[in-house]
Scaffold this motif. Structure first.
Motif, PDB file in Angstrom:
ATOM      1  N   GLY A 100       0.789  -1.239   0.000  1.00 31.48           N
ATOM      2  CA  GLY A 100       0.000   0.000   0.000  1.00 31.48           C
ATOM      3  C   GLY A 100       0.810   1.271   0.000  1.00 31.48           C
ATOM      4  N   GLY A 101       2.101   1.191   0.317  1.00 28.42           N
ATOM      5  CA  GLY A 101       2.980   2.345   0.162  1.00 28.42           C
ATOM      6  C   GLY A 101       2.880   3.411   1.228  1.00 28.42           C
ATOM      7  N   GLY A 102       2.012   3.240   2.223  1.00 28.71           N
ATOM      8  CA  GLY A 102       1.917   4.241   3.280  1.00 28.71           C
ATOM      9  C   GLY A 102       3.112   4.174   4.214  1.00 28.71           C
ATOM     10  N   ALA A 103       3.134   5.071   5.169  1.00 32.39           N
ATOM     11  CA  ALA A 103       4.252   5.087   6.108  1.00 32.39           C
ATOM     12  C   ALA A 103       3.835   5.798   7.385  1.00 32.39           C
ATOM     13  CB  ALA A 103       5.446   5.812   5.500  1.00 32.39           C
ATOM     14  N   ILE A 104       4.463   5.410   8.476  1.00 32.14           N
ATOM     15  CA  ILE A 104       4.341   6.184   9.706  1.00 32.14           C
ATOM     16  C   ILE A 104       5.708   6.778   9.983  1.00 32.14           C
ATOM     17  CG2 ILE A 104       3.884   6.109  12.182  1.00 32.14           C
ATOM     18  CD1 ILE A 104       1.819   3.948  11.640  1.00 32.14           C
ATOM     19  N   LEU A 105       5.768   8.103   9.865  1.00 32.78           N
ATOM     20  CA  LEU A 105       7.039   8.797   9.991  1.00 32.78           C
ATOM     21  C   LEU A 105       7.139   9.329  11.416  1.00 32.78           C
ATOM     22  CD1 LEU A 105       6.742  10.693   6.588  1.00 32.78           C
ATOM     23  CD2 LEU A 105       7.746   8.445   7.022  1.00 32.78           C
ATOM     24  N   ARG A 123      12.176  17.774   8.181  1.00 28.68           N
ATOM     25  CA  ARG A 123      11.296  17.196   7.178  1.00 28.68           C
ATOM     26  C   ARG A 123      11.387  15.683   7.223  1.00 28.68           C
ATOM     27  NH1 ARG A 123       7.661  19.267   3.311  1.00 28.68           N
ATOM     28  NH2 ARG A 123       7.079  17.494   2.037  1.00 28.68           N
TER      29      ARG A 123
ATOM     30  N   ARG B   5       0.399  13.422  -5.276  1.00 30.31           N
ATOM     31  CA  ARG B   5       0.033  12.036  -5.493  1.00 30.31           C
ATOM     32  C   ARG B   5      -0.079  11.291  -4.173  1.00 30.31           C
ATOM     33  NH1 ARG B   5       3.900   9.089  -7.700  1.00 30.31           N
ATOM     34  NH2 ARG B   5       5.307  10.447  -6.583  1.00 30.31           N
ATOM     35  N   VAL B   6       0.765  11.671  -3.221  1.00 29.50           N
ATOM     36  CA  VAL B   6       0.771  10.973  -1.946  1.00 29.50           C
ATOM     37  C   VAL B   6       0.165  11.890  -0.883  1.00 29.50           C
ATOM     38  CG1 VAL B   6       2.197   9.861  -0.201  1.00 29.50           C
ATOM     39  CG2 VAL B   6       2.857   9.732  -2.618  1.00 29.50           C
ATOM     40  N   ARG B   8      -0.372  13.293   2.716  1.00 28.53           N
ATOM     41  CA  ARG B   8       0.388  13.378   3.962  1.00 28.53           C
ATOM     42  C   ARG B   8      -0.507  13.933   5.062  1.00 28.53           C
ATOM     43  NH1 ARG B   8       6.158  13.372   3.523  1.00 28.53           N
ATOM     44  NH2 ARG B   8       6.460  15.073   5.005  1.00 28.53           N
ATOM     45  N   ALA B  27      -3.322   5.963  12.934  1.00 28.93           N
ATOM     46  CA  ALA B  27      -2.088   6.088  12.154  1.00 28.93           C
ATOM     47  C   ALA B  27      -1.864   4.832  11.312  1.00 28.93           C
ATOM     48  CB  ALA B  27      -0.897   6.329  13.086  1.00 28.93           C
ATOM     49  N   GLN B  28      -2.046   3.679  11.941  1.00 31.53           N
ATOM     50  CA  GLN B  28      -1.884   2.393  11.235  1.00 31.53           C
ATOM     51  C   GLN B  28      -2.882   2.276  10.085  1.00 31.53           C
ATOM     52  OE1 GLN B  28       0.128  -0.265  11.787  1.00 31.53           O
ATOM     53  NE2 GLN B  28       0.604  -0.445  13.968  1.00 31.53           N
ATOM     54  N   LYS B  31      -1.898   4.507   7.266  1.00 34.19           N
ATOM     55  CA  LYS B  31      -0.726   3.931   6.605  1.00 34.19           C
ATOM     56  C   LYS B  31      -1.152   2.813   5.652  1.00 34.19           C
ATOM     57  CE  LYS B  31       1.377   0.459   8.030  1.00 34.19           C
ATOM     58  NZ  LYS B  31       1.928  -0.554   8.920  1.00 34.19           N
ATOM     59  N   ASP B  32      -2.091   1.997   6.114  1.00 38.73           N
ATOM     60  CA  ASP B  32      -2.507   0.837   5.320  1.00 38.73           C
ATOM     61  C   ASP B  32      -3.192   1.215   4.007  1.00 38.73           C
ATOM     62  OD1 ASP B  32      -1.411  -0.876   7.123  1.00 38.73           O
ATOM     63  OD2 ASP B  32      -3.292  -1.360   8.150  1.00 38.73           O
ATOM     64  N   VAL B  33      -3.717   2.439   3.920  1.00 37.39           N
ATOM     65  CA  VAL B  33      -4.325   2.846   2.644  1.00 37.39           C
ATOM     66  C   VAL B  33      -3.392   3.763   1.853  1.00 37.39           C
ATOM     67  CG1 VAL B  33      -6.697   2.540   3.422  1.00 37.39           C
ATOM     68  CG2 VAL B  33      -5.610   4.778   3.682  1.00 37.39           C
ATOM     69  N   GLY B  34      -2.110   3.819   2.244  1.00 38.10           N
ATOM     70  CA  GLY B  34      -1.124   4.533   1.426  1.00 38.10           C
ATOM     71  C   GLY B  34      -0.807   5.951   1.859  1.00 38.10           C
ATOM     72  N   VAL B  35      -1.316   6.342   3.031  1.00 37.37           N
ATOM     73  CA  VAL B  35      -1.050   7.699   3.513  1.00 37.37           C
ATOM     74  C   VAL B  35       0.303   7.736   4.229  1.00 37.37           C
ATOM     75  CG1 VAL B  35      -1.830   9.469   5.167  1.00 37.37           C
ATOM     76  CG2 VAL B  35      -3.490   8.253   3.740  1.00 37.37           C
ATOM     77  N   GLU B  36       1.015   8.846   4.068  1.00 32.22           N
ATOM     78  CA  GLU B  36       2.217   9.070   4.866  1.00 32.22           C
ATOM     79  C   GLU B  36       1.827   9.872   6.102  1.00 32.22           C
ATOM     80  OE1 GLU B  36       5.441   8.812   1.204  1.00 32.22           O
ATOM     81  OE2 GLU B  36       5.259  10.694   2.306  1.00 32.22           O
ATOM     82  N   VAL B  37       1.948   9.222   7.245  1.00 29.45           N
ATOM     83  CA  VAL B  37       1.511   9.812   8.498  1.00 29.45           C
ATOM     84  C   VAL B  37       2.724  10.358   9.248  1.00 29.45           C
ATOM     85  CG1 VAL B  37       0.389   9.374  10.725  1.00 29.45           C
ATOM     86  CG2 VAL B  37      -0.393   8.155   8.669  1.00 29.45           C
ATOM     87  N   ILE B  38       2.699  11.638   9.548  1.00 30.01           N
ATOM     88  CA  ILE B  38       3.739  12.205  10.404  1.00 30.01           C
ATOM     89  C   ILE B  38       3.183  12.192  11.812  1.00 30.01           C
ATOM     90  CG2 ILE B  38       5.049  14.283  10.989  1.00 30.01           C
ATOM     91  CD1 ILE B  38       4.013  13.722   7.434  1.00 30.01           C
ATOM     92  N   TYR B  39       3.775  11.369  12.652  1.00 33.00           N
ATOM     93  CA  TYR B  39       3.247  11.225  14.012  1.00 33.00           C
ATOM     94  C   TYR B  39       4.130  11.993  14.987  1.00 33.00           C
ATOM     95  CZ  TYR B  39       1.550   9.253  18.340  1.00 33.00           C
ATOM     96  OH  TYR B  39       1.042   9.126  19.608  1.00 33.00           O
ATOM     97  N   GLU B  56       6.146  20.021   7.315  1.00 39.01           N
ATOM     98  CA  GLU B  56       5.915  18.718   6.687  1.00 39.01           C
ATOM     99  C   GLU B  56       4.956  18.831   5.502  1.00 39.01           C
ATOM    100  OE1 GLU B  56       7.562  16.106   7.317  1.00 39.01           O
ATOM    101  OE2 GLU B  56       8.366  16.305   9.345  1.00 39.01           O
TER     102      GLU B  56
END
Lengths: 329, 133
Positions: A100-105, A123, B5-6, B8, B27-28, B31-39, B56
């Motif tokens: 799925g390409g997501g991430a927890i940063l 960043r 495209r992504v 955040r 957050a999880q 993430k699972d649907v492709g989001v970039e989560v800044i926690y 960010e």
């Protein structure tokens, strides 16, 4: 603007573009970073215009195993550099999910005390499937922070692999973080990560085994043939959670920085730039080759032979190149 | 061409409450649907959240509040975002906002969405994604 505008990497005659990002527009910088990360073509044009403003910052890479304390160390380094008047950029890379390409940063979690400091810009980037411990965009993001006038830029790598060595293509000084309990002295003589260190940081120095890690590293370094022109990496013990050893580490970074400001250092910086160029060339050539090759009659023929195992993948590639180059000339 | 495209999203907990289980689950799920989560974690000041959102360059800011201080914290966050020229970023609020009037009022002053605690997580996720578009 940064005070080190007369850094060693700067030819004298260069027209300096006037740009909102160089004048301190944080929002514009952040948006350009997103566009570069998302590979928006217009962003590339913008960076092209800004590139003459880069090459001034001291770039420090921080790499090491997960849980070795990289983010906490970066937090401490930011504090130390700020105290003496540097402005600091941090690029913190975490892995993207293979599904799925997501991430927890979450790297900046440990650096949030600096988020209200105007002299610090953090960043977070997701690796987005790029291997080697960085994201594809890392070099571009460093450039933008350089344009912003950050005098020190710290890059924290993903921190998963023993061959996470791409950071050496971007950093003037590479810190490799080691902690007790992760392996014996044979780990220390293996190839990869350990060879790119400018300075070894032994973190969690309060734990049992920290001195053994130092001894293993010393013994590895004493028996290792160093490449000519490369100084022996220093070893600094720290306890990042308490800020212990950070002053010594900053000193070691400074020492490495001044050592690498000679002509050898200049050569290294030029080599790194050329490497980035070749990386871009490789990617662009590959994309162009695929564009020409895919769907062509020759492609059908060569791939059919490959599927029948009458031709091996390497020979098929050679045959494809002959076709592609033939079309070009 | 779509600029982004992504997606955040910044997730953080302003103020003094220490309950971060819900926001970590969200957050999880993002993430699972492709989001970039800044926690950004616990105990964030409103200023920290606002400045982090700018650095960010996130599309959506999600704050989870279980302390009861939402009527103070959320308007403060919206005000600081505006002051930073980041008023276009969407703010969503979750946690424990029991009073329906409070939820309506926060949305009236500029929160993009205030979630009741019995909203299923899939709905929270899809709302956040649609706000990012």
């Amino acid at each position: 603007m940064a005070d080190n505008a007369q850094g060693p990497d700067r030819p004298v005659e260069r027209v300096m573009p006037d740009h909102a990002i160089a004048r301190g527009d944080i929002g514009a910088a952040a948006r350009l970073m997103s566009d570069l990360d998302d590979e928006v073509p217009a962003a590339r044009a913008q960076l092209r215009q800004l590139f003459p403003l880069t090459g001034r910052a001291h770039v420090i890479g921080v790499t090491g195993a997960p849980g070795s304390g990289k983010s906490t160390l970066v937090d401490q380094l930011v504090g130390a550099f700020r105290q003496r008047g540097d402005t600091v950029g941090v690029v913190a890379i975490d892995p993207s999910s293979p599904f799925g390409g997501g991430a927890i940063l979450g790297d900046r979690l440990r650096m949030q005390r600096h988020s209200v400091d105007e002299g610090v810009f953090v960043r977070s980037l997701a690796s987005r499937g790029y291997l080697g411990g960085l994201s594809r965009s890392t070099g571009d993001i460093i450039d933008v922070m350089d344009v912003m006038g950050k005098t020190v830029i710290i890059v924290e790598t993903v921190g998963v692999g023993q061959d996470e060595i791409d950071i050496m293509r971007f950093a003037d000084t590479v810190l490799v973080v080691q902690v007790p309990g992760l392996g014996d002295d044979v780990q220390a003589i293996k190839a990869g990560l350990l060879e790119i260190a400018s300075i070894f940081v032994v973190n969690k120095s309060d734990l049992d085994g920290a001195d053994q890690v130092v001894r293993d590293l010393e013994s590895m370094l004493s028996t290792k043939t160093l490449r000519p022109g490369i100084a022996t990496p220093g070893i600094v013990k720290v306890q990042a959670t308490r800020g212990r050893g950070i002053a010594e580490l900053v000193e070691a970074v400074d020492r490495h920085r001044s050592d690498s400001h000679g002509s050898d250092g200049m050569q290294t910086r030029h080599r790194r730039l050329e490497h980035r160029f070749y990386e871009c060339l490789r990617e662009a050539l590959f994309a162009e080759a695929c564009r020409r090759f895919k769907g062509s009659a020759a492609a059908e023929r060569i791939l059919a032979e490959l599927r029948d195992r009458r031709i091996d993948p390497s020979s098929a590639a050679t045959a494809a190149i002959e076709q592609i180059v033939g079309w070009a000339s | 061409m779509k600029r982004r495209r992504v997606v955040r999203v910044l997730l953080g907990k302003p103020g003094l409450d220490g309950h971060d289980r819900g926001i970590k689950i969200l957050a999880q799920a993002l993430k699972d649907v492709g989001v970039e989560v800044i926690y950004t974690g616990l105990h964030q000041s409103v200023a920290q959240i606002a400045l982090t959102a700018v650095q960010e360059d996130v599309d959506v800011i999600g704050v989870s509040i279980l302390s009861g201080a939402h009527m103070t914290l959320v308007p403060e966050l919206l005000g600081q975002l505006n002051a930073l020229g980041a008023g276009d970023k969407k703010v969503v609020v979750g946690g424990f906002i029991p009073d329906r009037d409070d939820r309506a009022q926060l949305e009236a002053v500029g929160a993009a969405k205030v979630f009741d605690q019995d909203v299923p997580i899939t709905e929270t996720v899809s709302t956040i994604i649609s706000l990012a578009d």
